[in-house]
Motif scaffolding. Structure first.
Motif, PDB file in Angstrom:
ATOM      1  N   LEU A 187       0.862  -1.171   0.000  1.00  0.00           N
ATOM      2  CA  LEU A 187       0.000   0.000   0.000  1.00  0.00           C
ATOM      3  C   LEU A 187       0.902   1.224   0.000  1.00  0.00           C
ATOM      4  O   LEU A 187       1.816   1.316   0.826  1.00  0.00           O
ATOM      5  CB  LEU A 187      -0.916  -0.003   1.232  1.00  0.00           C
ATOM      6  CG  LEU A 187      -1.823  -1.228   1.414  1.00  0.00           C
ATOM      7  CD1 LEU A 187      -2.691  -1.062   2.651  1.00  0.00           C
ATOM      8  CD2 LEU A 187      -2.695  -1.458   0.185  1.00  0.00           C
ATOM      9  N   ARG A 231      -6.376  -5.526  -2.053  1.00  0.00           N
ATOM     10  CA  ARG A 231      -5.412  -5.234  -3.114  1.00  0.00           C
ATOM     11  C   ARG A 231      -4.683  -6.492  -3.553  1.00  0.00           C
ATOM     12  O   ARG A 231      -4.369  -6.664  -4.741  1.00  0.00           O
ATOM     13  CB  ARG A 231      -4.421  -4.187  -2.614  1.00  0.00           C
ATOM     14  CG  ARG A 231      -5.008  -2.785  -2.434  1.00  0.00           C
ATOM     15  CD  ARG A 231      -5.204  -2.097  -3.764  1.00  0.00           C
ATOM     16  NE  ARG A 231      -3.959  -2.063  -4.502  1.00  0.00           N
ATOM     17  CZ  ARG A 231      -2.990  -1.163  -4.296  1.00  0.00           C
ATOM     18  NH1 ARG A 231      -3.170  -0.206  -3.382  1.00  0.00           N
ATOM     19  NH2 ARG A 231      -1.881  -1.190  -5.000  1.00  0.00           N
ATOM     20  N   ASP A 247      -3.945  -8.359  -7.465  1.00  0.00           N
ATOM     21  CA  ASP A 247      -2.648  -8.630  -8.076  1.00  0.00           C
ATOM     22  C   ASP A 247      -2.296 -10.110  -8.121  1.00  0.00           C
ATOM     23  O   ASP A 247      -1.483 -10.534  -8.944  1.00  0.00           O
ATOM     24  CB  ASP A 247      -1.545  -7.880  -7.324  1.00  0.00           C
ATOM     25  CG  ASP A 247      -1.671  -6.364  -7.465  1.00  0.00           C
ATOM     26  OD1 ASP A 247      -2.321  -5.919  -8.427  1.00  0.00           O
ATOM     27  OD2 ASP A 247      -1.141  -5.634  -6.613  1.00  0.00           O
ATOM     28  N   ARG A 290     -12.576 -10.473  -2.260  1.00  0.00           N
ATOM     29  CA  ARG A 290     -12.312  -9.040  -2.434  1.00  0.00           C
ATOM     30  C   ARG A 290     -13.477  -8.203  -1.920  1.00  0.00           C
ATOM     31  O   ARG A 290     -13.294  -7.185  -1.244  1.00  0.00           O
ATOM     32  CB  ARG A 290     -12.057  -8.739  -3.914  1.00  0.00           C
ATOM     33  CG  ARG A 290     -11.660  -7.292  -4.212  1.00  0.00           C
ATOM     34  CD  ARG A 290     -11.474  -7.115  -5.706  1.00  0.00           C
ATOM     35  NE  ARG A 290     -10.590  -8.125  -6.237  1.00  0.00           N
ATOM     36  CZ  ARG A 290     -10.632  -8.590  -7.475  1.00  0.00           C
ATOM     37  NH1 ARG A 290     -11.563  -8.140  -8.314  1.00  0.00           N
ATOM     38  NH2 ARG A 290      -9.788  -9.516  -7.885  1.00  0.00           N
ATOM     39  N   GLU A 293      -6.094   4.754   1.707  1.00  0.00           N
ATOM     40  CA  GLU A 293      -5.985   3.398   1.175  1.00  0.00           C
ATOM     41  C   GLU A 293      -7.363   2.818   0.856  1.00  0.00           C
ATOM     42  O   GLU A 293      -7.513   2.043  -0.095  1.00  0.00           O
ATOM     43  CB  GLU A 293      -5.234   2.497   2.162  1.00  0.00           C
ATOM     44  CG  GLU A 293      -3.789   2.918   2.444  1.00  0.00           C
ATOM     45  CD  GLU A 293      -2.890   2.888   1.209  1.00  0.00           C
ATOM     46  OE1 GLU A 293      -3.364   2.486   0.120  1.00  0.00           O
ATOM     47  OE2 GLU A 293      -1.720   3.270   1.331  1.00  0.00           O
ATOM     48  N   VAL A 301      -8.608   1.384  -2.770  1.00  0.00           N
ATOM     49  CA  VAL A 301      -9.273   0.090  -2.934  1.00  0.00           C
ATOM     50  C   VAL A 301     -10.552   0.259  -3.749  1.00  0.00           C
ATOM     51  O   VAL A 301     -10.830  -0.523  -4.673  1.00  0.00           O
ATOM     52  CB  VAL A 301      -9.579  -0.543  -1.565  1.00  0.00           C
ATOM     53  CG1 VAL A 301     -10.573  -1.690  -1.710  1.00  0.00           C
ATOM     54  CG2 VAL A 301      -8.303  -1.040  -0.902  1.00  0.00           C
ATOM     55  N   TYR A 326     -10.160   0.609  -7.449  1.00  0.00           N
ATOM     56  CA  TYR A 326      -9.978  -0.685  -8.114  1.00  0.00           C
ATOM     57  C   TYR A 326     -11.290  -1.466  -8.176  1.00  0.00           C
ATOM     58  O   TYR A 326     -11.624  -2.060  -9.199  1.00  0.00           O
ATOM     59  CB  TYR A 326      -8.939  -1.528  -7.367  1.00  0.00           C
ATOM     60  CG  TYR A 326      -7.502  -1.155  -7.624  1.00  0.00           C
ATOM     61  CD1 TYR A 326      -6.809  -1.670  -8.712  1.00  0.00           C
ATOM     62  CD2 TYR A 326      -6.819  -0.291  -6.772  1.00  0.00           C
ATOM     63  CE1 TYR A 326      -5.486  -1.336  -8.947  1.00  0.00           C
ATOM     64  CE2 TYR A 326      -5.496   0.047  -6.998  1.00  0.00           C
ATOM     65  CZ  TYR A 326      -4.829  -0.473  -8.085  1.00  0.00           C
ATOM     66  OH  TYR A 326      -3.526  -0.137  -8.318  1.00  0.00           O
TER      67      TYR A 326
END
Length: 675
Positions: free
Chosen positions: A150, A225, A229, A247, A277, A281, A284
């Motif tokens: 992060l 996150r 990835d 998620r 942060e 998130v 995304y």
């Protein structure tokens, strides 16, 4: 002698407890959270419902009666009254420069929002009943080992992960309610800071037995996150559906952790980190066009102003070096996000340099000592990392803000001169970068680690974007791009395509692949299409820009193909609609190129807009070709240009829909699109 209760951890482990409060000796040594029940010797009535909570975790509805005022500036009442108070008390001013980073409220029970706490406790129970906490920890550690992190919470992610993994050791019927209350009590405690504090002392106030809701917010933001990835993690998910479910649940818990903390009305550095942060998130999870993400960014900016971090942080006394750097990092990242999202969406920015002291951190790791460089100075030995990305992004964002302001005065006679001055500064900024930060060759030829390669690509894209926006500003109309912007756009698109092809060899250094594609790739592709659709424009001649037409077509083909086959986004992903619309239009253009011999491509196109006095080549066959299609459907290129020119910087879905209506593309259909 009265009987003393054991803490929950000792009671469940059936070990002797020394009854010390607030933390017994065993919990101190194990670094676990120490909880004492409020009614330890009361037996649960047999007729009590199986789902009703014990009396111990009940939550009172009391709220803080003394609101935290936050930063109060020169026009406030505090600025006047501070000259009246004889002892120079600064408490009215609300500057967070003293010994704490949270409000001290004596004799007040901090219970936050009762409903939120109960919801957060239930979300925590659901998630940890579904997923193994050690597996969640392993996922985050694996993600960190790849070089990702992060960006703002970077110094604390590993420690927060370790603390949370040790926190929930035993589960009984109401464990989630008991822990929720203790986390709330910890979150209500101010973070004590003075000039001698170091980063370990700061972190100790929200780790181990001091774990707070904010700690959970950081951990579950990292989990969210990591699911983006890490495509496959068998201990937690092996399918896209399972990956998305984790998620969603971890994002929800991160949301609750943040909202519960904010409900206490004791804003501090840790909460600002979690807010930022959490916004990332959501960018995304919900997409960069989502109103939810836009509102989250506004909340982060509001907190920055409320904490006074738009002021000169170095001028405030009593702040240790590490915290000064942390606050500068927070300001710089939030400032950059504001500019980039505003440009991407075509909306006004909300953090204006006129009302902020522009400040950026140094490049080194967050430490307890160091020297404060001049804002734009780089050390020759600067290291690649998130803080270096923060510095560069903020410097570019500063220029983008000035370009955005010039857009409002586009018809000012001095606009071109001011733009030229910005261009000079942009080039000077690029040259001032440490040599190891400048990408001077193809990305695939850089023998660097995955994080460093992604970093080099991002740095170069940000510089090219500043140059691109300057040239876009000076265009009379985007339908007539000049050779300079075409060359810049060609370089941007080529680099984005290279990043797409190398994505498995790159690690997110501050911005994800989808953002690079949408923010840098789409505008570049749009300008190139406009140039290629204009037969009278110099960029069609490769000797003008140095960009061969075949290379532009190749990059456009790869760009469209990668989106269409689903390697970048899939149906249901947040940015799918935007990218699919763009690639459908690109594909229709490419189909038109391959449908005709190259020499006939330019004559068959409609005349370029605003070229009524120029001599155009007539269609060799008026009954066929795109010009005939345009005539049949009653659409002229002038009408289309007027429609497209409504918003100069709009490269979202509206731009691509208008571009799809270009007379040269109307008769080609969209069967090759990504549907």
């Amino acid at each position: 002698m009265s009987r003393l209760p054991a803490c929950e951890a000792c009671r469940k482990a059936k070990l002797a407890c020394d009854h010390k409060q607030p933390v017994c000796t065993r919990c101190v040594n194990s670094k676990g959270i120490c909880i004492y029940r409020t009614t330890p010797f009361k037996r649960k009535r047999t007729e009590q419902s199986h789902h009703s909570p014990e009396p111990s975790p009940s939550f009172g509805p009391r709220r803080n009666p003394y609101p935290n005022p936050g930063y109060l500036g020169s026009s406030s009442h505090a600025a006047i009254f501070k000259h009246i108070t004889p002892d120079g008390d600064h408490s009215l001013s609300g500057h967070y420069a003293g010994h704490t980073t949270g409000a001290e409220v004596p004799n007040t029970q901090w219970d936050g929002d009762n409903h939120l706490v109960l919801q957060g406790a239930e979300a925590l129970r659901n998630l940890l009943s579904t997923y193994s906490l050690p597996a969640l920890k392993d996922l985050v550690i694996f993600w960190l080992a790849r070089g990702a992190n992060l960006a703002l919470a970077e110094p604390f992610v590993a420690a927060c992960t370790e603390s949370v993994s040790q926190l929930f050791t035993t589960h009984d019927e109401n464990w989630h309610l008991v822990y929720a209350r203790r986390l709330l009590q910890n979150s209500a405690c101010p973070l004590h800071i003075d000039s001698t504090s170091d980063i370990r002392e700061f972190a100790a106030q929200f780790l181990d037995h001091n774990t707070r809701w904010e700690t959970l917010g950081i951990f579950f933001a990292a989990v969210s996150r990591a699911t983006i990835d890490v495509g496959l993690f068998p201990a937690l998910y092996t399918t896209e559906e399972a990956q998305y479910a984790l998620r969603k649940m971890s994002t929800k818990l991160s949301d609750f952790a943040l909202e519960i903390s904010l409900s206490l009305d004791c804003l501090n550095d840790l909460q600002l980190i979690v807010q930022y942060e959490n916004f990332i998130v959501h960018s995304y999870v919900d997409g960069d066009q989502s109103y939810h993400s836009w509102r989250k960014l506004g909340d982060v900016i509001s907190s920055t102003f409320a904490l006074g971090y738009h002021e000169n942080i170095q001028a405030k006394p009593g702040i240790p070096f590490f915290l000064m750097e942390l606050r500068k990092t927070a300001f710089a990242r939030i400032y950059s996000a504001d500019k980039n999202i505003a440009i991407f969406l075509g909306r006004p920015p909300r953090m204006n340099k006129r009302f902020c002291h522009f400040q950026i951190p140094s490049c080194g790791p967050l430490s307890d000592s160091g020297t404060q460089p001049h804002s734009e100075d780089w050390d020759s030995d600067s290291r690649v990392g998130y803080r270096a990305d923060t510095r560069w992004s903020a410097l570019c964002a500063s220029l983008k803000e000035e370009i955005w302001e010039l857009l409002q005065d586009k018809h000012d006679a001095a606009c071109a001169q001011k733009a030229s001055a910005i261009q000079t500064r942009a080039e000077a900024q690029w040259e001032a970068l440490p040599p190891q930060f400048r990408l001077e060759t193809r990305l695939k030829h850089c023998p660097r680690a995955p994080f460093e390669r992604d970093f080099l690509g991002s740095v170069r894209l940000n510089h090219l974007h500043v140059c691109f926006l300057l040239r876009l500003l000076l265009l009379n109309t985007p339908t007539e791009p000049d050779p300079v912007i075409v060359e810049t756009a060609g370089q941007m698109l080529a680099l984005v395509v290279e990043i797409i092809l190398l994505r498995d060899q790159l690690t997110n250094s501050g911005t994800g692949l989808i953002w690079k594609v949408a923010y840098f790739g789409l505008p570049a592709a749009g300008i190139l299409l406009l140039a290629l659709l204009n037969p009278h424009h110099p960029p069609l001649n490769s000797t003008v820009t140095g960009l061969p037409r075949t290379k532009l077509l190749q990059d456009l083909s790869v760009f469209a193909a990668e989106v269409q086959i689903g390697t970048i986004v899939r149906p249901g992903d947040p940015n799918y609609a935007l990218l699919s619309k763009a690639t459908q239009t690109i594909q229709r253009f490419l189909d038109s190129v391959h449908a005709e011999p190259a020499p006939q491509l330019a004559p068959n196109r409609a005349p370029a807009p605003n070229t009524a006095n120029s001599t155009s080549t007539p269609d060799p066959d008026p009954a066929s070709g795109p010009s005939a299609v345009a005539a049949t459907q009653g659409t002229s290129s002038e009408d289309w240009a007027a429609l497209l020119n409504q918003d100069l910087w709009d490269f979202e879905a509206g731009f691509w829909q208008s571009l799809a209506d270009h007379p040269s593309l109307l008769g080609l259909g969209c069967g090759s699109g990504s549907g």
